[in-house]
Motif scaffolding. Structure first.
Motif, mmCIF file in Angstrom:
data_model
loop_
_atom_site.group_PDB
_atom_site.id
_atom_site.type_symbol
_atom_site.label_atom_id
_atom_site.label_comp_id
_atom_site.label_asym_id
_atom_site.label_seq_id
_atom_site.Cartn_x
_atom_site.Cartn_y
_atom_site.Cartn_z
ATOM 1 N N LEU A 1 3.864 6.826 4.361
ATOM 2 C CA LEU A 1 2.800 7.350 3.502
ATOM 3 C C LEU A 1 3.356 8.592 2.829
ATOM 4 O O LEU A 1 3.785 9.539 3.500
ATOM 5 C CB LEU A 1 1.564 7.704 4.356
ATOM 6 C CG LEU A 1 0.371 8.296 3.595
ATOM 7 C CD1 LEU A 1 -0.207 7.289 2.604
ATOM 8 C CD2 LEU A 1 -0.726 8.738 4.576
ATOM 9 N N VAL A 2 3.391 8.565 1.505
ATOM 10 C CA VAL A 2 3.998 9.671 0.767
ATOM 11 C C VAL A 2 2.893 10.456 0.057
ATOM 12 O O VAL A 2 2.123 9.893 -0.715
ATOM 13 C CB VAL A 2 5.003 9.129 -0.282
ATOM 14 C CG1 VAL A 2 5.653 10.284 -1.027
ATOM 15 C CG2 VAL A 2 6.041 8.257 0.391
ATOM 16 N N GLU B 1 5.398 -1.507 4.229
ATOM 17 C CA GLU B 1 4.833 -0.996 2.975
ATOM 18 C C GLU B 1 5.044 0.511 2.829
ATOM 19 O O GLU B 1 5.007 1.261 3.807
ATOM 20 C CB GLU B 1 3.315 -1.250 2.944
ATOM 21 C CG GLU B 1 2.956 -2.702 2.712
ATOM 22 C CD GLU B 1 1.449 -2.927 2.700
ATOM 23 O OE1 GLU B 1 1.053 -4.066 2.422
ATOM 24 O OE2 GLU B 1 0.672 -1.984 2.971
ATOM 25 N N VAL B 2 5.234 0.924 1.574
ATOM 26 C CA VAL B 2 5.218 2.356 1.285
ATOM 27 C C VAL B 2 3.989 2.647 0.424
ATOM 28 O O VAL B 2 3.817 2.055 -0.639
ATOM 29 C CB VAL B 2 6.494 2.818 0.552
ATOM 30 C CG1 VAL B 2 6.354 4.268 0.088
ATOM 31 C CG2 VAL B 2 7.703 2.667 1.453
ATOM 32 N N HIS B 3 3.125 3.520 0.964
ATOM 33 C CA HIS B 3 1.936 3.907 0.206
ATOM 34 C C HIS B 3 2.102 5.350 -0.277
ATOM 35 O O HIS B 3 2.759 6.141 0.365
ATOM 36 C CB HIS B 3 0.686 3.844 1.089
ATOM 37 C CG HIS B 3 0.237 2.457 1.393
ATOM 38 N ND1 HIS B 3 -1.072 2.062 1.358
ATOM 39 C CD2 HIS B 3 0.937 1.346 1.747
ATOM 40 C CE1 HIS B 3 -1.166 0.781 1.688
ATOM 41 N NE2 HIS B 3 0.044 0.325 1.925
ATOM 42 N N ALA B 4 1.494 5.630 -1.406
ATOM 43 C CA ALA B 4 1.474 7.022 -1.865
ATOM 44 C C ALA B 4 0.027 7.488 -1.910
ATOM 45 O O ALA B 4 -0.882 6.706 -2.187
ATOM 46 C CB ALA B 4 2.105 7.145 -3.238
ATOM 47 N N PRO C 1 6.707 3.356 -4.428
ATOM 48 C CA PRO C 1 5.661 2.909 -3.511
ATOM 49 C C PRO C 1 5.048 1.581 -3.953
ATOM 50 O O PRO C 1 5.049 1.261 -5.142
ATOM 51 C CB PRO C 1 4.623 4.039 -3.587
ATOM 52 C CG PRO C 1 4.849 4.652 -4.929
ATOM 53 C CD PRO C 1 6.309 4.510 -5.235
ATOM 54 N N ASP C 2 4.543 0.833 -2.963
ATOM 55 C CA ASP C 2 3.895 -0.445 -3.278
ATOM 56 C C ASP C 2 2.467 -0.203 -3.745
ATOM 57 O O ASP C 2 1.970 -0.854 -4.637
ATOM 58 C CB ASP C 2 3.868 -1.323 -2.026
ATOM 59 C CG ASP C 2 5.252 -1.498 -1.436
ATOM 60 O OD1 ASP C 2 6.120 -2.024 -2.134
ATOM 61 O OD2 ASP C 2 5.461 -1.041 -0.276
ATOM 62 N N ALA D 1 0.429 6.055 -10.809
ATOM 63 C CA ALA D 1 1.190 7.307 -10.935
ATOM 64 C C ALA D 1 1.370 7.660 -12.406
ATOM 65 O O ALA D 1 1.223 8.820 -12.810
ATOM 66 C CB ALA D 1 2.530 7.179 -10.238
ATOM 67 N N THR D 2 1.670 6.693 -13.206
ATOM 68 C CA THR D 2 1.847 6.925 -14.636
ATOM 69 C C THR D 2 0.537 7.375 -15.275
ATOM 70 O O THR D 2 0.512 8.272 -16.118
ATOM 71 C CB THR D 2 2.334 5.627 -15.326
ATOM 72 O OG1 THR D 2 3.210 4.958 -14.438
ATOM 73 C CG2 THR D 2 3.037 5.929 -16.624
#
Lengths: 484, 248, 431
Positions: free
Chosen positions: B199-200, B28-31, B213-214, B233-234
């Motif tokens: 983690l971004v 997973e990519v989390h932000a 990101p997911d 994000a939007t």
């Protein structure tokens, strides 16, 4: 090359310029005979009606002094001083008719007026209390009542000995012991007057305290002694100014300043030293040989020394700080300007003993004429001073090819967590800057003053406002035309 | 992969994180988004074990192991990599020596022999191309005299060399122009594998457009106040962070 | 007795040296330049003196195999104070270049030696100069005649070897004439586990347009005491690089005085000290700008561990009239323990106005941020510290222009930081 010639003309012109404070005051002065021995020490003590413990202190110091030789390690060419050819006590307030009420001789009032130090409170600069000392005696201390309301003691040390003997006895000689050095021993034996300041716990002193020192009588030395105690959580800003008449002999000034800073207290000590520097050929002038030291005893206490040194034939002083209290912070800001044949060997010592102590040293030396200007400083970090930090920066500016600028920093570090940094540069005044100013129509001498003031700005900014203005003018006057 | 439970942390006695809960699974990519001072960098520093921060409560486990009891280098050997917000300059230490020391330390922890010199140099050459760094890199001191963009590319380059399983990008987009941002983001994407996670941390949508990101978390005042999908994000781009303050 | 075993040129100034030494005695710590080292204490134990110059059986070629890989040098040995002339290297020096025993040179060519011997190292001001001159019997002489360029570095191994505690008074005279070029590398070793005390006085003349590189590497042991005074005189447009590296020692005091006598001359002085245990290293330097238009650069770095004591006092003197002087002095130090102690004292003394001079001095510790950054990349803390220390002194090592020597020193310093002996395998010196 053209400019250089102009410069030389101005040098000649300015070299003849008179020292503004060189007049003498004609008042009856009680001077004891020249010479120094135990009887003289006893006589001084007697004249001041001192308690036995103080006489004992003086005698111990005197006996110790007799075993010492004058120091020779400074970067100075010092004329031999004949300690038997000096009078150790001169009292200009002594009336011809004995024991009349202590009214101040109008001549004295006039003198201090002329120096810009009005002793009448209604005329005084707002926000500044003054202790005026001429030769060996404190002439008057202003605003004492107003300060007393807050519990602040500001008086001459002679009065303090009588009125607050316990305080004086508790602290006198604890920061600068009489065994400290040759001049400290001498001063401890024969000190005459000076100021005493005590700021009680939690009090912020509402005005600047100031002492003005003046040497007047011929053939005397001034041995003033100042003691400042800032109790827990207190604050005070203290200023010191000095002048002397033009005399073609050297006059000796060997003072001691002791400062005790307790828990979280803060003391700012500023000096504008303008003793008579001697004439353009190096004749006469004050020998300014001073021991100044502050002891930061309390945790998170703060002390800053700011000095502008433009006068004296010889200046030999190192206002120092002993940082014992954990988290204490000390600063030293100095501008030392020498011209003609003046010599200065000045700097500071920062002794880090407590943990997380911090010190900053900013020194700006300016040499002109045939003068010699040395910075000498010690930064010492003791074994237990974890986290100690020091930053030192010492710059020298040279105006003319016959003067000297020297830097002697000593660092002694015994703790691995300490960070001590020192930087120094020496350069001459920039021709490009001068030309730029000239092109904009600023005459050479103004340009030099401008550039030197800019160079010294970091230090001048640390002075209280009134002093800063005076110091700026002083730099201009002492330097004008010194570029060649 | 990473599991943070009820984490409280402070620096110089000041509490910054007030009960963080966060789980990131393999792949997973989390932000993590939030304003300055919300505690984003504190969280990343704590994950990698910066000594200035103190964990007062809670736990972090990584692949089931207690992360908080490990030294920074042990955490690195476990596969955690932080791309620093402001990479420090290390004069006198060449990238070559630096990377070799890092790589071999990791290999040693895995019970492997040091990497042979030729293989190492080949690897350096290959990996620097991913972020378009030139061949002078090897002999330059770590980050010394690097431009802002070069520093960030150097971070991704090191990531490529060390092949972490979990990477934290702490404001890797700050101070980058459009081209540098693209290089960094594309570099990162090239390095992604199905099982690696990240983690971004960022203020802006810009970087997230590349990284996709997911899951996105919003951090305000030391707490995660909102968690959602890419749409978050939007929302932030359009109406800022205020909309989440009520939720808190 | 000394005179009987010595050349007359060396004897000529011996008596004056004796008078001077009687007056001066051992330097005390009250003298500014000896503030940080107690000389008398170092001289207190009973040392033997080999005044009769009895041969000490040693074959340096046997015991010394610490050659620097890829560095081809003309290799010579000085055993205690004696030039070892048994098996001179076959490597041919350019014509006219002499590397030989000082005593021999003084006998064969007294007029030449007389012009230089004892001229820079005055006995009247420094007790150690007086002592050395009083006892000196031999040492090394290097002469590079006008215009000769010596490509291959000349390497001198100073070996201390004795069966009893020994005092050695060694002398070095180097004359590099106009337009000549030479690189000289000294390596100090102590062979036996005895107390040694070596005084070494070097007088070095660098002529007009001449170029000298001088490297001194000390790798002795904790029982060794070294007092080395080096005097360099530089003529117009000459350059001199002086590198002093202390990796292993007991007590060391190096005094290096450079006089810039001719305009447009340039001095580069570097020093690197790695010390631990109770080692004591004191570097005391003077760069004397006597004439205009010269440049000097000075950089000394210390890493102190254990109970080591480091001292650096560097004085830059710019005399009246020495306009357009450019001088930069830097001393940076790392103290790793609370028992290590560093004294530093950079001094600028300037009597000319058109100059650019600066000095900087720091005592500190490793950059914590860099340390953390490295640990985040998986480098263990101890390794990271080692790398940072290494980078710290690297600045000095990188100043060495002899590439093989530089690489060798990188290797030795790294080993030193790793706590291994910074010596190489396979040579008896290292046992």
């Amino acid at each position: 090359m053209e400019e250089k010639n102009n410069g030389m003309d101005i040098v000649r012109e300015i070299a003849d310029k008179k020292y503004e404070y060189g007049f003498t005051t004609d008042v009856h002065t009680d001077i004891i005979e020249k010479g120094l021995n135990e009887d003289v020490v006893r006589l001084i003590s007697e004249k001041k009606g001192e308690p036995d413990w103080l006489l004992e202190f003086r005698l111990k110091a005197f006996r110790y002094w007799q075993t010492l030789k004058g120091p020779t390690w400074g970067h100075l060419n010092m004329p031999p001083i004949d300690y038997q050819d000096i009078s150790y006590y001169a009292d200009p307030t002594a009336q011809k008719t004995s024991n009349s009420s202590k009214e101040i001789d109008p001549e004295l009032m006039k003198t201090f007026d002329k120096l810009g130090i009005p002793l009448e409170e209604r005329l005084a600069l707002s926000g500044m209390a003054v202790d005026a000392v001429m030769d060996s005696v404190s002439v008057k201390t202003t605003f004492r009542e107003r300060l007393k309301e807050k519990g602040i003691i500001f008086c001459s040390i002679t009065e303090a000995v009588h009125e607050h003997p316990d305080l004086v006895r508790q602290y006198l000689g604890t920061v600068v012991p009489y065994r400290d050095n040759f001049f400290a021993a001498l001063n401890s034996a024969v000190f005459s007057d000076g100021s005493f300041v005590y700021i009680p716990k939690g009090v912020r002193c509402p005005m600047e305290l100031s002492t003005y020192f003046r040497i007047n009588a011929r053939g005397t030395g001034q041995f003033e002694r100042t003691l400042i105690v800032a109790d827990d959580d207190s604050y005070v800003s203290y200023l010191e100014g000095c002048t002397a008449p033009m005399r073609d002999e050297n006059q000796l000034h060997a003072a001691i300043v002791e400062i005790v800073v307790l828990e979280r207290a803060e003391v700012k000590y500023s000096t504008v030293q303008n003793w008579y520097p001697g004439d353009k050929d190096g004749k006469g002038g004050v020998l300014n040989l001073v021991t100044k030291r502050g002891h930061l005893r309390g945790r998170n206490s703060r002390l800053s020394w700011t000095q502008v040194e433009t006068g004296s034939a010889i200046t030999w002083k190192y206002p120092s700080c002993v940082l014992s209290g954990d988290g204490s912070q000390a600063e030293f800001y100095s501008v030392a300007l020498t011209n003609n044949y003046q010599q200065a060997d000045t700097g500071t010592k920062m002794i880090h003993l407590g943990k997380d102590t911090k010190s900053t040293i900013i020194s700006k030396g300016i040499s002109a004429g045939r003068s010699q200007n040395a910075y000498r400083g010690l930064v010492k970090v003791g074994k237990h001073a974890d986290g100690a930090r020091n930053y030192s920066s010492c710059d020298s500016l040279l105006l003319g090819s016959q003067c000297g600028a020297h830097t002697f920093p000593y660092m002694d570090v015994q703790n691995p967590t300490a960070v001590v940094e020192h930087e120094a540069t020496t350069s001459k005044i920039s021709e490009d800057q001068l030309f730029y100013c000239n092109q904009r129509g600023i005459p050479l001498e103004d340009a030099v003053g401008l550039i030197v003031n800019g160079y010294a700005k970091d230090v001048l900014n640390k002075l209280p406002m009134e002093f800063a203005v005076e110091a700026q003018k002083l730099l201009g006057v002492s330097l004008e035309g010194a570029v060649g | 992969m990473l599991e943070i439970r009820n984490l409280y942390a402070s620096i110089n006695g000041k509490e910054i994180l007030k009960g963080i809960n966060l789980t990131i699974h393999d792949g997973e990519v989390h932000a993590l988004m939030g304003q300055n001072g919300a505690g984003k960098s504190t969280l990343s520093n704590i994950i990698v074990g910066h000594p200035a921060y103190e964990v007062t409560q809670g736990s972090i486990t990584f692949n089931g192991k207690d992360l908080l009891s490990m030294s920074p280098e042990e955490r690195a050997h476990e596969g955690i990599f932080l791309s620093f917000q402001q990479p420090v300059e290390i004069p006198g230490v060449s990238m070559n020596n630096f990377m070799r020391a890092a790589l071999n330390a990791k290999r040693k922890a895995q019970g492997l022999e040091p990497i042979p010199a030729t293989e190492f140099l080949k690897l350096m050459r290959e990996r620097r191309k991913i972020v378009e760094l030139d061949n002078k890199l090897a002999n330059r001191s770590v980050n010394e005299g690097f431009s802002g963009g070069e520093k960030k590319r150097n971070e991704i380059f090191q990531m490529a060399m060390l092949e972490p399983t979990f990477a934290i990008l702490d404001e890797t987009d700050s101070g980058l122009d459009v081209d540098a941002l693209r290089i960094v983001a594309e570099g990162f994407n090239k390095l992604r594998k199905p099982e690696t996670s990240a983690l971004v941390i960022t203020h802006y949508q810009r970087l997230l457009d590349y990284l996709k990101p997911d899951i996105i978390h919003v951090l305000i005042g030391g707490q995660i106040v909102h968690t959602g999908g890419p749409e978050v994000a939007t929302m932030i781009e359009e109406s800022g962070f205020d909309q989440f303050i009520q939720e808190a | 007795m000394i005179c009987e075993h010595s050349a007359s040129v060396l004897n000529d100034i011996r008596e004056q040296a004796f008078v001077d030494f009687q007056r001066l005695g051992f330097p005390t710590q009250k003298l500014e330049r000896y503030k940080y080292t107690d000389v008398a204490k170092a001289f207190a134990p009973d040392y033997g003196l080999n005044l009769r110059h009895i041969d000490i059986p040693v074959d340096p070629y046997e015991v010394f195999r610490c050659d620097v890989p890829n560095l081809s040098t003309s290799l010579y040995f000085v055993v205690n104070d004696r030039f070892y002339d048994k098996a001179l290297p076959h490597a041919s020096l350019p014509e006219g270049v002499q590397v030989m025993s000082l005593a021999q040179a003084a006998t064969e060519n007294p007029h030449f030696i007389e012009k230089y011997y004892g001229r820079l190292a005055r006995t009247s001001k420094d007790g150690l100069n007086a002592l050395n001159t009083m006892f000196c019997q031999d040492g090394l002489f290097i002469h590079v005649p006008k215009g000769v360029v010596v490509d291959r570095p000349i390497q001198i191994i100073n070996i201390l070897r004795a069966d009893v505690d020994l005092m050695v008074n060694r002398r070095v005279l180097i004359v590099v004439e106009e337009g000549a070029e030479v690189k000289v590398l000294f390596c100090d070793h102590a062979l036996d586990d005895h107390q040694f005390l070596a005084t070494q006085i070097s007088e070095i003349y660098v002529g007009e347009n001449a170029h000298l590189e001088l490297y001194e590497l000390e790798e002795t042991h904790v029982k060794n005491h070294r007092f080395a005074n080096t005097y360099v005189d530089q003529q117009r447009s000459s350059t001199a690089t002086i590198d002093s590296i202390t990796l292993h020692n007991g007590l060391t005091r190096n005094r290096t005085d450079v006089t810039l006598s001719g305009e447009y001359a340039e001095t580069r002085m570097y020093g690197c000290v790695v010390a631990d245990k109770q080692q004591h290293v004191d570097n005391n330097t003077l760069i004397d700008h006597r004439v205009p238009n010269c440049q000097s650069t000075e950089l000394y770095k210390y890493v102190l561990d254990g109970e080591a004591v480091g001292a650096f006092a560097g004085r830059v003197l710019v005399r009246e009239g020495a306009q357009k002087t450019i001088s930069q002095e830097t001393n940076a130090n790392l103290c790793a323990t609370d028992t290590a102690r560093m004294y530093t004292q950079p001094m600028l003394e300037i009597y000319a106005d058109d100059v650019k001079c600066s000095h900087g001095s720091t005592v500190g510790q490793l950059n914590e941020q860099a340390l953390f950054y490295m640990r985040q990349r998986g480098i263990p803390e101890s390794e990271a510290r080692m790398l940072l220390k290494f980078a710290f002194v690297g600045e000095v090592l990188d100043s060495i222009t002899l590439e093989p020597l530089r690489d060798r020193l990188h290797y030795l310093v790294e080993k030193r930081f790793r706590g291994e002996l910074s010596k190489c395998e396979g040579c008896k010196l290292c046992k």
